[in-house]
Design an enzyme around this catalytic site. Structure first.
Site, PDB file in Angstrom:
ATOM      1  N   ASP A 156     -10.927  -8.443   7.462  1.00 20.09           N
ATOM      2  CA  ASP A 156     -12.329  -8.259   7.004  1.00 20.09           C
ATOM      3  C   ASP A 156     -13.092  -9.652   7.365  1.00 20.09           C
ATOM      4  O   ASP A 156     -14.128  -9.951   7.393  1.00 20.09           O
ATOM      5  CB  ASP A 156     -12.393  -7.740   5.864  1.00 20.09           C
ATOM      6  CG  ASP A 156     -12.237  -6.194   5.792  1.00 20.09           C
ATOM      7  OD1 ASP A 156     -12.436  -5.737   6.807  1.00 20.09           O
ATOM      8  OD2 ASP A 156     -12.169  -5.527   4.802  1.00 20.09           O
ATOM      9  N   TYR A 179       1.004  -1.317  -0.038  1.00 16.76           N
ATOM     10  CA  TYR A 179       0.206   0.055  -0.038  1.00 16.76           C
ATOM     11  C   TYR A 179       0.748   1.185   0.001  1.00 16.76           C
ATOM     12  O   TYR A 179       0.365   2.334  -0.482  1.00 16.76           O
ATOM     13  CB  TYR A 179      -1.008   0.126   1.428  1.00 16.76           C
ATOM     14  CG  TYR A 179      -2.055  -0.851   1.083  1.00 16.76           C
ATOM     15  CD1 TYR A 179      -2.128  -1.878  -0.010  1.00 16.76           C
ATOM     16  CD2 TYR A 179      -3.019  -0.849   2.153  1.00 16.76           C
ATOM     17  CE1 TYR A 179      -3.429  -2.798   0.026  1.00 16.76           C
ATOM     18  CE2 TYR A 179      -3.851  -2.159   2.283  1.00 16.76           C
ATOM     19  CZ  TYR A 179      -4.202  -2.814   1.264  1.00 16.76           C
ATOM     20  OH  TYR A 179      -5.241  -3.890   0.928  1.00 16.76           O
ATOM     21  N   ASP A 190      -5.370  -6.475   5.823  1.00 15.65           N
ATOM     22  CA  ASP A 190      -6.454  -5.957   5.369  1.00 15.65           C
ATOM     23  C   ASP A 190      -7.631  -7.082   5.067  1.00 15.65           C
ATOM     24  O   ASP A 190      -8.831  -7.173   5.588  1.00 15.65           O
ATOM     25  CB  ASP A 190      -6.265  -5.228   4.146  1.00 15.65           C
ATOM     26  CG  ASP A 190      -7.433  -4.104   3.895  1.00 15.65           C
ATOM     27  OD1 ASP A 190      -8.488  -3.886   4.200  1.00 15.65           O
ATOM     28  OD2 ASP A 190      -7.275  -3.270   2.718  1.00 15.65           O
ATOM     29  N   ASP A 226      -2.778 -18.084   2.311  1.00 13.03           N
ATOM     30  CA  ASP A 226      -3.918 -18.601   1.660  1.00 13.03           C
ATOM     31  C   ASP A 226      -4.499 -19.754   2.575  1.00 13.03           C
ATOM     32  O   ASP A 226      -5.659 -19.951   2.599  1.00 13.03           O
ATOM     33  CB  ASP A 226      -3.432 -19.275   0.206  1.00 13.03           C
ATOM     34  CG  ASP A 226      -2.246 -19.882   0.173  1.00 13.03           C
ATOM     35  OD1 ASP A 226      -1.455 -19.858   1.352  1.00 13.03           O
ATOM     36  OD2 ASP A 226      -1.740 -20.346  -0.549  1.00 13.03           O
TER      37      ASP A 226
END
Length: 357
Positions: free
Chosen positions: A252, A142, A248, A224
């Site tokens: 979530d 980011y 991130d 993963d």
């Protein structure tokens, strides 16, 4: 204890839910003999309307001089059409940078009283879900440089650079271990060390930091596999520490499993100074001003502030217990409503929690 707290209500339902947070702070102060002095500052759309910037300098100065910061929510369709560089969300990114906040703590806890809202089967949830994701907040893809878009061989190419220094990894790893010590003393570090060079450094540094925390059980998962394990057997996790992009996504995922983002708080911490505490939900402009918002995520963010910022563990547990008692007594806002329960508004939910404190 006397603490100065800056409250940034922000946009949409922000003012409504932050009013409940202030009430809870007052109640905690009365019950435990503390003084919480609050002041308000502008951020997001409200700041754009008043000062044509999502983060006025006065807000930054007030936050930097405070002991902690509480945020409601920012953004809304009213500001969608303005220049990208000054949209409300830019204010949130800028205040994180100004306060040096590099660690984002996102708990995902399934309250026993809200189990029916969980998206997973009862046999998978088992004894419940209580996971803390510790996400690095200022590095990785980011923020890495170089980044950009250019034309190569006649076609557009875009690129981002996932980059971490040893010191960045070390400081977030320490936060992960410290948080695990406050909980069940289990830490899972998530990376992609089988593919990425940056993840190989990540794992090596985490292993070095682990030597200072022999009381914490450390494990490693590729990202993963971690994503799969969160939905296959979330009960195996206590604290997860990971880099920005992976965090991130995983935070979530962990949050949505609970079935109600209206119940989820968060904290963003730095090396020292004030942290930023906020609910993970948005500004919900469609219900703003209608007394329909769920203030519980904001109230639980207050509990996180009491615990992680001020080391007031008993006070934090009292707030959490009051929230649990309200749920056990059958009160619900619209987002968590179920048959046979009692529907209440934002202000009434806040009053009920304060009453049980």
């Amino acid at each position: 204890m006397i603490k100065n707290i800056v409250i940034m209500p922000g946009d949409g339902i922000g003012p409504e839910i932050m009013a409940q947070a202030e009430m809870i702070l007052t109640k905690v102060g009365e019950k435990f003999g503390h003084t919480f002095k609050t002041s308000q500052a502008l951020i997001g759309g409200a700041a754009i309307d008043a000062h044509n910037t999502p983060l006025p300098e006065a807000t930054v100065a007030a936050c930097q001089a405070s002991d902690a910061v509480l945020l409601g929510a920012v953004g809304g369709p009213k500001w969608d059409g303005i220049e990208k560089s000054i949209r409300p969300e830019r204010g949130l990114l800028a205040i994180r940078k100004a306060l040096g906040l590099f660690a984002n703590l996102r708990p995902a806890k399934l309250f026993e009283e809200l189990k029916q809202a969980c998206y997973l089967r009862p046999d998978i949830i088992g004894q419940g879900l209580d996971v803390m994701v510790v996400r690095e907040l200022t590095g990785g893809a980011y923020f890495g440089a170089p980044r950009g878009e250019e034309v190569r061989d006649g076609e557009r190419v875009a690129y981002n650079n996932m980059i971490y220094s040893e010191s960045e990894i070390r400081r977030i790893a320490k936060v992960g271990f410290e948080v695990a010590r406050k909980r069940r003393k289990k830490l899972c570090s998530v990376d992609k060390a089988n593919v990425l060079d940056v993840s190989q450094l990540w794992r090596a540094v985490v292993l070095e930091v682990a030597k200072d925390y022999p009381d914490v059980e450390l494990s490693h998962l590729y990202v993963d596999n971690a994503a799969m394990q969160l939905v296959r057997d979330p009960g195996q996790f206590d604290v997860i520490v990971t880099e920005n992009l992976f965090g991130d996504i995983l935070s979530d995922e962990a949050g949505v499993i609970t079935g109600s983002i209206g119940m989820l708080p968060s904290a963003s911490l730095g090396a020292g100074g004030p942290g930023l505490y906020e609910p993970i939900h948005g500004s919900a402009p469609d219900i703003a001003g209608l007394d329909k918002a769920n203030p519980l995520a904001t109230i639980l963010s207050v509990a996180m502030m009491l615990d992680y910022q001020f080391s007031l563990t008993a006070e934090a547990k009292a707030v959490e217990a009051a929230v649990t008692k309200v749920l056990k007594d059958g009160f619900r806002t619209g987002d968590i409503m179920e048959q046979g329960k009692r529907l209440v508004g934002c202000a009434e939910m806040g009053r009920l929690v304060a009453e049980r404190l």
